[in-house]
Design an enzyme around this catalytic site. Structure first.
Site, PDB file in Angstrom:
ATOM      1  N   HIS A  24      -4.163   2.978  -3.481  1.00  0.00           N
ATOM      2  CA  HIS A  24      -4.267   2.440  -2.121  1.00  0.00           C
ATOM      3  C   HIS A  24      -3.517   1.124  -1.946  1.00  0.00           C
ATOM      4  CE1 HIS A  24      -5.988   1.148   1.699  1.00  0.00           C
ATOM      5  NE2 HIS A  24      -6.244  -0.002   1.125  1.00  0.00           N
ATOM      6  N   GLU A  64     -17.696  -4.782  24.693  1.00  0.00           N
ATOM      7  CA  GLU A  64     -16.827  -5.948  24.771  1.00  0.00           C
ATOM      8  C   GLU A  64     -15.619  -5.817  23.858  1.00  0.00           C
ATOM      9  OE1 GLU A  64     -20.031  -6.061  23.857  1.00  0.00           O
ATOM     10  OE2 GLU A  64     -21.074  -6.871  25.611  1.00  0.00           O
ATOM     11  N   ARG A 102     -18.205 -19.266  38.812  1.00  0.00           N
ATOM     12  CA  ARG A 102     -17.960 -17.819  38.728  1.00  0.00           C
ATOM     13  C   ARG A 102     -17.753 -17.232  40.124  1.00  0.00           C
ATOM     14  NH1 ARG A 102     -23.634 -14.507  38.300  1.00  0.00           N
ATOM     15  NH2 ARG A 102     -24.987 -16.117  39.154  1.00  0.00           N
ATOM     16  N   ASP A 118      -9.949   6.549   7.606  1.00  0.00           N
ATOM     17  CA  ASP A 118     -11.412   6.542   7.568  1.00  0.00           C
ATOM     18  C   ASP A 118     -11.955   5.199   8.032  1.00  0.00           C
ATOM     19  OD1 ASP A 118     -11.935   9.154   6.193  1.00  0.00           O
ATOM     20  OD2 ASP A 118     -10.704   8.200   4.670  1.00  0.00           O
ATOM     21  N   HIS A 176       0.832  -1.196   0.000  1.00  0.00           N
ATOM     22  CA  HIS A 176       0.000   0.000   0.000  1.00  0.00           C
ATOM     23  C   HIS A 176       0.871   1.254   0.000  1.00  0.00           C
ATOM     24  CE1 HIS A 176      -2.267  -3.347   1.745  1.00  0.00           C
ATOM     25  NE2 HIS A 176      -3.361  -2.758   1.296  1.00  0.00           N
ATOM     26  N   GLY A 235      -3.654  -3.620  11.504  1.00  0.00           N
ATOM     27  CA  GLY A 235      -4.072  -4.093  10.179  1.00  0.00           C
ATOM     28  C   GLY A 235      -5.566  -4.310  10.184  1.00  0.00           C
ATOM     29  N   ILE A 263     -10.769   9.003   0.521  1.00  0.00           N
ATOM     30  CA  ILE A 263     -10.703   7.881  -0.416  1.00  0.00           C
ATOM     31  C   ILE A 263     -10.802   6.570   0.354  1.00  0.00           C
ATOM     32  CG2 ILE A 263      -8.970   6.545  -1.760  1.00  0.00           C
ATOM     33  CD1 ILE A 263     -10.253   8.536  -3.487  1.00  0.00           C
ATOM     34  N   LEU A 294      -8.791  -3.144  10.976  1.00  0.00           N
ATOM     35  CA  LEU A 294      -9.036  -1.725  11.249  1.00  0.00           C
ATOM     36  C   LEU A 294      -9.750  -1.501  12.571  1.00  0.00           C
ATOM     37  CD1 LEU A 294      -9.694  -0.482   7.627  1.00  0.00           C
ATOM     38  CD2 LEU A 294      -7.716  -0.006   9.082  1.00  0.00           C
ATOM     39  N   HIS A 334     -28.269 -15.810  24.650  1.00  0.00           N
ATOM     40  CA  HIS A 334     -27.294 -15.664  25.730  1.00  0.00           C
ATOM     41  C   HIS A 334     -26.561 -16.964  26.058  1.00  0.00           C
ATOM     42  CE1 HIS A 334     -29.167 -11.819  26.065  1.00  0.00           C
ATOM     43  NE2 HIS A 334     -28.540 -11.493  27.170  1.00  0.00           N
TER      44      HIS A 334
END
Lengths: 665, 665
Positions: free
Chosen positions: A262, A411, A357, A156, A27, A115, A188, A117, A473
């Protein structure tokens, strides 16, 4: 812009174009656009020492737009990090330190793997939180030992990803004044103009989050960028978004401003044309002018001075606060204190039935008492996940040294913030949610595994045993999906004793993440006086109950809340004269790492009659039961009903296990 | 508020409290807070017909805060849907139509399954897009056949989730004027005050997205709510966020405004106190006053009139535009046109090597030519995913009837928007990204599977074969993780012919989602004249190449781009005199659905020497190769290098397959 600045900046463009061209992949456009801000940042603002990328008080720099990796590689190379021209020439080749996207642990100075995003900006929030936490804990009057900024460059795409929202909200809420995001506003995307898919007024959006927003209208205006960064650094109460208007592939006569710049090499002709257009002194690939190199070398001199000054300050700090200084060095090294497990309750022989738990919550309190840099919380499920550190302050903008973190219903942001905290160094983060919602944070979990960060996930409500909340759930495929991630240690303890050992394993791990899968519902007490010790969990799987004659004809394999069902089935089978072994398999990953002899001892080849029982997808279980065995599990989505009803209806019962054994050849 | 209105509203509160109490599990506080807005919406604004929940032109209502399920169940019951008091009494019980969270396909009138936060609001965007698309395609001057609104109620949690950002950005960008979100601004989360984790100015945030924001300062002020909804409906250019200030558990003297009212029954004493406090006429559980029932029954009368009027309009439309009317009815039924596959190119015998993503793109063009309601695109990877519909307009606010959708870098939003489009009815959505980024959209994929929606995911770059982008972009565990999801059909075709059949299978599926995993790199031509027909893909797995003598001693099992490696290995083994069969296994899910006889035919029990080859995690492969077999795969993360180098280095080669066979007993 002076001539020498121009040369120094164009060197980034040239190295980026050339490396992509040589790799025939990559790129080029974004590094070319961002060369000036990279220069201003690395040359003027970033407090870093190229000779020592692990100086603890360095500013952190994250290239969230990881596809622009040649930007950071060029910057690291030019500013004097141990990254040679040869390394740049090996861009994207097997075994090189310059992979296609920046990877933590490869090139020195790459703070994190980016990488996918959005991950980078979200991790930068964790880094800034860690900085503030450490500053709060370790700085003393006249001793600003921890005092640095975190910068991230984003695209972006980063800002479109949902995780950017979660992270930016957290950053604004926590008033992270030392965090700066620089948004490459190039208009772009891969599919064309950003206007195809985006009309957001980012200034309003970020102001809504409580950020300061600063504009730089020309990505080549060094003084404007300088000023914007100075303003950002002067701000202490709000994170700053610098909106930087750029032109992708700046300098390229044929491709500047186009999507085609790009993700593909410009082509040799276009590269030559660009170099000519920029007035670059040579067409030679990877050429950097001597004067530009000399100009860049200021980074090394300045960096050495900065770290030296810090070392002098640290020496004084160490004299005045020797214990704090030792503690700081120890936590930065990722070490556990010598007495780290002193306060962990002994759960090896409890007599009370409870949910795992809850046992986990008790262990956590014991850990927190000694592991003072253990910080974390939940994505708004603290009371359910049992992840609050009792008696500790919240980590908030008012009390930045607190230890219980309220991630909110975020999360994915939680996962990335944990990564950022861990990468920064100094903290041992943990985070909780329901197991089914691990799906929301998978990309961050994957990065933790890829970067080998020792973070701990506390996933409660780990099966249909959660009952009435129903199929949305109830995890079914989540255990399998998580067990499939390389380097991630799965831990599904079945009683108090295993829960204690599971936490120990997770904490002792220096390399790579772990998760605990914990029950919402009470699990019966396993009488460890007649069963094997839960220490067996350390090997992933172990013989929990041997067949009465020591020569099993049947092996039942189980984990977590289903262990007692397996034990019950074993009793029935033994009563029928079928010698039956029960294997507890709380961790597939740990078990896989054992040698073949141990595997043979626990699961001897000669015993083909094996049945697994786990209230989850049977996907993957053939690894342990083989084609001659069978699995009792759930290969459909769950349902809304009380837990007992569901176990009965889905056939997760001792009867069914016995029945399944009978049907085996 | 009149007395009768008060009774009608309090009935919702009472039913919600009582049902949660009876189930001894659930979330009473939010239905109590939202009873008034529920009343105003269902009684005054929503254009719906309780007698026919599938009237196509009804307004859509989504309870994104799915934990407040008793709100929607109460509303449906009171407004006359086929949901009895008995159903409410069975709240959260096995087999009831009133599960813990609203599930599509259970109670009539529940438009979608919600509970995992953020999904509902995001799906509502897909519904509104579908409405506009259908209106654009089917309405004609003087014939507004499709003309309805989409309303969603959401919580703080919904708005914290990243997916809300992606969806709200899309809604603003697309100027969805007929979309209304009502935010329950109750200032409470599970961990306590929202201020613990949230300081966002939602008004600014949503204005940044291009939304209109309207405030209602008192969640019991019917006229204010009425006005806000009227304003929202009058707006045509912007989606509207109604900020509704409420008090959780309104009416409860002891628990109103507290986090404790969120997720547990109030307790009988508190319920009685609440009923007294509200001045409710009876303490009897599930009591609804006769006058209140009568008041609610107006919904049925109004609904019948609305649908009747629409039917009359539709009859006129049908007369004037018979073909359009038939097409509309057909797409609403989810039917494919009779000639749907007429334009699909015949790829059963191509002679050119190419990437399966390219073959997929060709099939897609053929499909799009006849299946006129096939719409979709990519999360900003269209040119890579080959998902653009060539020659079609973009679906945008200016051209809402377009068919190529630019989702932006918003995988999660894409998944949910696809679900919303599909649930609305009338559209067949598809969406693309890289396979590795399926992780970003897993919660939406899971919901598609749970709701059995026939959406199609186009996941390209499906292995290390993508090369230089490196481990962040190379899927390893994604195939296993997706194959573990119930109801999701995996399709990993290995050549042009299988790609064609895979798309056919995905399109013919009426119930449940499918994904295609496609190669970035070219795959060799498989000579189908000497191999079995790719029609075998329909059964998931099939004998691609039989051993020379028809009695295999070895079976190689493979999929996708590794098929040719398996065929190559077979030749070598046959040359050594080892009768070897190659099984193509493009779909585990389809293969699992076959009968045992077919399994035995393809993978006879007698042949234990089986080796799988797939450039992905070996997790789960023991299901097919057993413990006597072996798997050639990748159980670590990938690396950045050219594809050929990676296949060699990771040992995904014919040599290694042959070698692995030799080592088997």
């Amino acid at each position: 812009m002076t001539e020498i600045q121009r040369l120094a900046i164009d060197a980034i463009r040239v190295l980026s174009m050339d490396a992509v061209q040589k790799a025939d992949s990559g790129h080029p456009g974004t590094p070319m656009a961002l060369a000036p801000i990279g220069y201003v940042l690395f040359h003027r603002h970033l407090r870093h020492n190229p000779a020592n990328p692990s100086w603890p008080d360095r500013d952190r720099f994250v290239l969230s737009a990881g596809h622009a990796s040649m930007l950071v590689y060029s910057l690291l190379h030019l500013s004097g990090y141990d990254l040679s021209e040869e390394d740049l020439r090996n861009f994207r080749q097997w075994g090189s330190t310059t992979p296609g996207h920046p990877e933590h642990g490869h090139a020195p100075g790459v703070e994190t793997t980016t990488g996918p995003l959005g991950q980078g900006v979200a991790m930068s929030v964790g880094m800034a939180l860690a900085e503030r936490w450490l500053a709060n804990r370790f700085n003393r009057p006249n001793h600003q030992i921890i005092d640095h900024h975190t910068f991230a460059i984003c695209s972006d795409g980063d800002l479109m990803e949902g995780i950017s929202h979660e992270a930016a909200e957290l950053a604004g809420h926590h008033k992270l004044g030392k965090l700066v995001w620089i948004w490459d506003d190039n208009r772009i995307t891969i599919e064309g103009a950003t206007a195809l898919a985006l009309s957001t007024d980012q200034e309003r959006r970020f102001q809504g989050y409580g950020w300061r927003v600063v504009h730089v209208h020309d990505g080549n205006d060094l003084e404007a960028m300088d000023l914007a960064l100075a303003e950002a650094k002067a701000e202490t109460e709000r994170p700053t978004l610098i909106v930087l208007r750029t032109t992708i592939a700046y300098g390229s006569p044929g491709k500047a401003g186009t999507a085609s710049a790009h993700g593909a090499p410009l082509g040799q002709d276009e590269i030559d044309a660009t170099k000519r257009n920029l007035g670059y002194p040579s067409l030679e690939p990877f050429h950097v002018d001597v004067a530009a190199r000399e100009h860049w070398s200021a980074c090394e001199r300045k960096g050495a001075r900065l770290e030296e000054a810090w070392r002098a300050r640290f020496a004084m700090y160490r004299t005045e606060h020797p214990e704090l200084a030792e503690e700081l060095l120890s936590v930065l090294d990722g070490e556990l204190p010598a007495d780290w497990d002193e306060k962990i309750p002994d759960l090896s022989a409890v007599e009370k039935a409870d949910a795992t738990r809850n046992w986990s919550g008790k262990v956590l309190q014991g850990l927190a008492a000694r592991v003072t840099n253990l910080v974390g919380g939940s994505a708004d499920l603290g009371p359910s996940n049992k992840t609050d550190i009792v008696g500790a302050e919240d980590m908030s903008s008012a009390t930045p040294g607190g230890r219980t973190f309220h991630f909110g219903v975020r999360e994915h942001g939680m996962g990335a913030v944990m990564n950022g905290m861990s990468l920064h160094g100094g903290l041992r983060p943990f985070g909780g949610t329901f197991l089914v919602f691990s799906d929301y944070m998978r990309p961050a979990i994957r990065l933790a595994a890829l970067m080998e960060q020792p973070v701990v996930y506390v996933f409660t409500h780990d099966s249909i045993g959660l009952g009435e909340d129903g199929p949305t759930h109830q995890p079914i495929e989540q255990l399998a999906a998580l067990r499939a991630i390389p380097n991630l240690v799965d831990l599904r303890p079945g009683d108090a004793a295993e829960t204690e050992v599971a936490w120990r394993v997770a904490m002792e791990r220096r390399i790579g993440p772990s998760f605990l899968a914990l029950s919402r519902q009470k699990v019966p007490v396993l009488d460890r006086s007649s069963l094997a010790s839960a220490e067996g969990l350390r090997r992933g799987g172990y013989i929990l109950a041997e067949s009465s004659d020591g020569a099993p004809e049947v092996i039942l394999i189980s984990s977590g809340s289903e262990l007692s069902i397996a034990l019950d089935a074993r009793e029935r089978l033994e009563a029928e004269g079928v010698p039956t072994r029960v294997v507890s398999l709380p961790s597939w990953q740990l078990f896989r790492w054992q040698d073949p002899e141990y595997h043979e001892r626990v699961l001897p080849r000669s015993v083909g009659r094996r049945v697994s029982v786990e209230a989850a997808s049977t996907f993957g279980w053939e690894r342990w039961v083989g084609l001659a065995g069978a699995s009792v599990g759930i290969d459909r989505f769950g349902a809304s009903a009380p837990a007992e009803v569901l176990y009965e209806r889905f056939g997760i019962t001792a009867e069914r296990v016995v029945d399944t054994v009978r049907r085996l050849a």
